[in-house]
Write an enzyme that holds these catalytic residues in place. Structure first.
Site, PDB file in Angstrom:
ATOM      1  N   SER A 118       0.877  -1.037   0.032  1.00 20.25           N
ATOM      2  CA  SER A 118       0.074   0.082  -0.006  1.00 20.25           C
ATOM      3  C   SER A 118       0.922   1.256  -0.016  1.00 20.25           C
ATOM      4  CB  SER A 118      -0.941  -0.135   1.269  1.00 20.25           C
ATOM      5  OG  SER A 118      -2.087   0.932   1.002  1.00 20.25           O
ATOM      6  N   HIS A 119       0.768   2.070   0.994  1.00 19.64           N
ATOM      7  CA  HIS A 119       1.399   3.451   1.170  1.00 19.64           C
ATOM      8  C   HIS A 119       2.788   3.364   1.609  1.00 19.64           C
ATOM      9  CE1 HIS A 119      -0.476   2.325   4.765  1.00 19.64           C
ATOM     10  NE2 HIS A 119       0.266   3.018   5.346  1.00 19.64           N
ATOM     11  N   ASP A 283      -2.778   6.601  -3.114  1.00 21.18           N
ATOM     12  CA  ASP A 283      -1.386   6.118  -2.634  1.00 21.18           C
ATOM     13  C   ASP A 283      -0.884   4.968  -3.598  1.00 21.18           C
ATOM     14  OD1 ASP A 283      -3.435   4.205  -2.230  1.00 21.18           O
ATOM     15  OD2 ASP A 283      -2.421   3.375  -0.227  1.00 21.18           O
ATOM     16  N   ASP A 285      -1.330   1.615  -4.028  1.00 25.29           N
ATOM     17  CA  ASP A 285      -2.115   0.759  -4.661  1.00 25.29           C
ATOM     18  C   ASP A 285      -3.561   1.159  -4.877  1.00 25.29           C
ATOM     19  OD1 ASP A 285      -2.636   0.868  -1.725  1.00 25.29           O
ATOM     20  OD2 ASP A 285      -3.630  -0.938  -1.692  1.00 25.29           O
ATOM     21  N   ASP A 287      -6.088   2.654  -2.916  1.00 20.66           N
ATOM     22  CA  ASP A 287      -7.015   2.882  -2.250  1.00 20.66           C
ATOM     23  C   ASP A 287      -7.273   3.730  -1.518  1.00 20.66           C
ATOM     24  OD1 ASP A 287      -5.240   1.873  -0.402  1.00 20.66           O
ATOM     25  OD2 ASP A 287      -6.164   0.046   0.274  1.00 20.66           O
ATOM     26  N   ARG A 288      -6.408   4.736  -1.225  1.00 19.25           N
ATOM     27  CA  ARG A 288      -6.458   5.969  -0.435  1.00 19.25           C
ATOM     28  C   ARG A 288      -6.322   7.198  -1.252  1.00 19.25           C
ATOM     29  NH1 ARG A 288      -2.643   5.884   4.817  1.00 19.25           N
ATOM     30  NH2 ARG A 288      -3.002   3.558   5.492  1.00 19.25           N
ATOM     31  N   LYS A 384     -11.508   0.000   0.038  1.00 23.47           N
ATOM     32  CA  LYS A 384     -11.557   1.694   0.001  1.00 23.47           C
ATOM     33  C   LYS A 384     -11.103   1.902  -1.442  1.00 23.47           C
ATOM     34  CE  LYS A 384      -7.460   2.335   2.667  1.00 23.47           C
ATOM     35  NZ  LYS A 384      -7.141   1.042   3.382  1.00 23.47           N
TER      36      LYS A 384
HETATM   37  C1  VG1 Z   1      -3.556   1.873   8.594  1.00 24.87           C
HETATM   38  C2  VG1 Z   1      -4.610   2.679   8.872  1.00 24.87           C
HETATM   39  C3  VG1 Z   1      -6.060   2.065   8.663  1.00 24.87           C
HETATM   40  C4  VG1 Z   1      -5.993   1.238   7.033  1.00 24.87           C
HETATM   41  C5  VG1 Z   1      -4.704   0.527   7.067  1.00 24.87           C
HETATM   42  C6  VG1 Z   1      -4.518   0.108   5.594  1.00 24.87           C
HETATM   43  O1  VG1 Z   1      -3.571   0.773   9.643  1.00 24.87           O
HETATM   44  O2  VG1 Z   1      -4.753   3.261  10.066  1.00 24.87           O
HETATM   45  O3  VG1 Z   1      -7.211   2.717   8.683  1.00 24.87           O
HETATM   46  O4  VG1 Z   1      -7.051   0.417   6.896  1.00 24.87           O
HETATM   47  O5  VG1 Z   1      -3.548   1.325   7.443  1.00 24.87           O
HETATM   48  O6  VG1 Z   1      -4.595   1.105   4.569  1.00 24.87           O
HETATM   49  P1  VG1 Z   1      -2.648   0.776  10.925  1.00 24.87           P
HETATM   50  O7  VG1 Z   1      -2.756  -0.546  11.487  1.00 24.87           O
HETATM   51  O8  VG1 Z   1      -1.124   0.970  10.527  1.00 24.87           O
HETATM   52  O9  VG1 Z   1      -3.041   2.104  11.707  1.00 24.87           O
HETATM   53  V1  VG1 Z   1      -3.527   1.092   3.099  1.00 24.87           V
HETATM   54  O10 VG1 Z   1      -3.794   1.890   2.225  1.00 24.87           O
HETATM   55  O11 VG1 Z   1      -2.762  -0.111   3.488  1.00 24.87           O
HETATM   56  O12 VG1 Z   1      -4.356  -0.643   2.411  1.00 24.87           O
HETATM   57 CO    CO Z   2      -3.503   1.688   0.152  1.00 21.01          CO
END
Ligand code: VG1
Ligand code: CO
Length: 557
Positions: A118-119, A283, A285, A287-288, A384
């Site tokens: 992801s990010h 981001d 991937d 989804d953000r 998302k």
């Molecule tokens: C973080 C965020 C959470 C989100 C997750 C995945 O998790 O707080 O709200 O769903 O990332 O987002 P954590 O456990 O680090 O707080 V992403 O864009 O990875 O798919």
């Molecule tokens: Co993401």
């Protein structure tokens, strides 16, 4: 037929998927058999297949980050070993997370494998990640991720198909032993879905009638580049200068592909200096999302509330299906609760992580939901969806501007006027010592269980309630415990403290604060100024500096 080799292996520690999949440094995945072990465990844990992954059809996508090409070949070998019948793969393995969720649903696949962290940054010294999604298109629930982890702890043998290297750059179908591999364009289906949800003509005519309104989309060198280019330049006919960093790069060009004011600084600066009216980023991937405007930053908590408020008027999908319930993750501000109340629909508070929304959506009880962490979406898929949020905002802007000229800041202020404002901020302390972070949280847990916090007054705030958030899923009855320390004050303000489940090194402490105001004189205030007293209370109650040694957070959002 291809030969299946049985190879002995040893379990690796810590193959436990976190908030969203297994995320580790690339170097960890590169250890001999590490990736094979995890993928086999994942295939064996598939809930819907006829015993493990036998006869399964799996969608494979990801953000194209460094090491994806190698892992795609591992997936082929493990799939042959487990009797998977078909893989539907994005060209070069590239499919955004929301687009993959859509393909799983549309093609009625057994599930999907997403290669992304992801990010988190990419490249040889950064992160890689693997995530499993179920047949509803959503992230695997805890029952499945726990099963993957259990299998990974006892794995002794790998079953690997002997396959030649597959070329994932050419569209079309090929056969490798008993496995069919179909390589598709990951953008087409997604754009088609967006056309069903939004009124593209309304957005196009808004841009045509408001030639001075300029937007800038930042793909952050992640997977949404080709999607953003297709939508904004090819579909809406906007100039090339409306998009930036739209070519996916295995290391995201060295950027940290996380759309917030700190890491998407290039976008923020361009919007400020070049006078754009609307800016958005997604981001790694896809989804953000982050939405900004002229002198305006839309917190994700406000964003989902505003989208919910306008949904039935501005977005055809909701005109047709209605809005049947709203939801947010626990740390997300309560702005959306106020919208739910006004609309007279159900409203849910779930733990952090998109997987908790899935059951509610499948049951038809949640149409729109969001997380404070720049995640916004709806029941059109089970992830998302960054670009969906951008299109939702453009739809709202087009709708509001039918009556009078209004920019992002005007839309924010109009919302606050109607509902009041939920000031919100999150402080992240990245890569702190894991044990010390645990100790800090355990101290609070201890105080909570001894009821030491209730009625205590700190910095003028009196605590009404303190707990460690626990969620009872109303659909399947599963219970998720220890989802974050929640301190609620008598005036409704909240402090939340939890440890991240997506980091790959040490621990990340997340501190969230929220304060509601119905005083119109405060609506235009800088959130950081107004929230400072509450932050001080949070630091005092948690003793964060003593435990982590940090005076300042790594990122403020
Ligand atoms: C973080 C965020 C959470 C989100 C997750 C995945 O998790 O707080 O709200 O769903 O990332 O987002 P954590 O456990 O680090 O707080 V992403 O864009 O990875 O798919
Ligand atoms: Co993401």
């Amino acid at each position: 037929m291809s030969n299946i080799k049985t190879v002995s292996t040893e379990p690796f520690e810590g193959q436990k998927p976190g908030t969203s999949g297994l995320r580790k440094r690339v170097k960890v995945f590169q250890q001999n058999h590490y990736t094979e072990n995890f993928i086999q465990a994942m295939l064996e844990a598939i809930p819907e297949a006829d015993g493990g992954a036998k006869n399964a059809t799996l969608v494979v996508g990801g953000d194209g980050r460094y090491y994806s090409d190698q892992v795609l070949q591992v997936i082929v070998k493990c799939s042959l070993g487990q009797g998977v019948s078909k893989l539907i793969v994005g060209r070069n393995g590239i499919v955004s997370t929301p687009a993959a969720s859509n393909i799983i649903r549309k093609r009625k696949a057994t599930g999907g494998i997403l290669l992304t962290a992801s990010h988190n940054p990419g490249g040889p010294d950064n992160d890689f990640g693997i995530k499993y999604n179920c047949s509803n298109g959503g992230p695997a629930p805890e029952s499945v991720t726990n099963k993957i982890y259990e299998i990974s702890k006892n794995i002794k043998e790998l079953k690997l198909g002997d396959a030649p290297k597959v070329d994932f750059s050419k569209l079309g179908t090929q056969q490798v032993g008993n496995l069919t591999i179909e390589i598709i364009d990951g953008v087409d289906d997604y754009v088609e879905l967006m056309k069903e949800i939004f009124d593209f003509d309304a957005i196009k005519s808004f841009f045509a009638n408001n030639k001075d309104f300029k937007m800038l989309f930042d793909g952050m060198n992640g997977v949404t580049g080709p999607y953003g280019h297709r939508l904004f330049v090819e579909e809406f006919g906007l100039p090339e200068s409306s998009v930036m960093r739209c070519v996916p790069k295995p290391d995201f060009g060295g950027a940290h592909p996380d759309p917030n004011l700190t890491y998407a600084h290039d976008l923020v600066e361009a919007v400020e200096k070049q006078g754009f009216d609307f800016g958005a980023a997604s981001d790694g991937d896809g989804d953000r999302n982050m939405i900004i405007g002229k002198k305006a930053f839309v917190t994700p908590s406000d964003s989902v509330a505003i989208i919910a408020h306008y949904a039935k008027e501005a977005i055809p999908y909701f005109m047709k299906h209605g809005v049947n319930g709203l939801a947010r993750s626990m740390p997300t501000s309560q702005a959306i609760d106020l919208v739910a109340k006004k609309m007279g629909v159900e409203n849910f508070e779930v733990p952090t992580g998109w997987k908790f929304f899935g059951n509610l959506m499948d049951a038809g009880r949640c149409s729109i939901c969001g997380e404070e962490s720049f995640g916004t979406g709806s029941d059109h898929i089970r992830e998302k969806d960054g670009l969906w949020a951008v299109l939702a905002w453009l739809s709202i802007i087009a709708y509001v501007n039918k009556d009078k000229k209004a920019g992002v800041q005007d839309i924010l202020q109009a919302h606050y006027k109607l509902y009041g404002r939920n000031f919100f901020s999150r402080y992240d302390y990245e890569e702190v010592d894991g044990q010390r972070a645990e100790d800090m949280v355990n101290r609070l847990r201890d105080q909570i269980s001894k009821k030491e916090l209730e009625n205590k007054t700190v910095g003028g705030f009196t605590i009404a309630k303190a707990d460690d958030f626990e969620y009872l899923d109303p659909i399947d009855g599963s219970v998720s415990k220890n989802q974050g320390i929640r301190i609620i004050f008598k005036d409704g303000s909240r402090i939340i403290i939890r440890l991240s489940g997506t980091g790959s090194q040490g621990a990340t402490v997340r501190l969230y604060v929220e304060k509601y105001s119905s005083n119109a004189a405060e609506y235009a205030d800088d959130a950081q100024v107004g929230l400072k007293p509450l932050i001080d209370v949070a630091l005092e109650l948690s003793q964060l500096e003593k435990y982590t040694g940090r005076k300042e957070p790594t990122v403020i959002t």
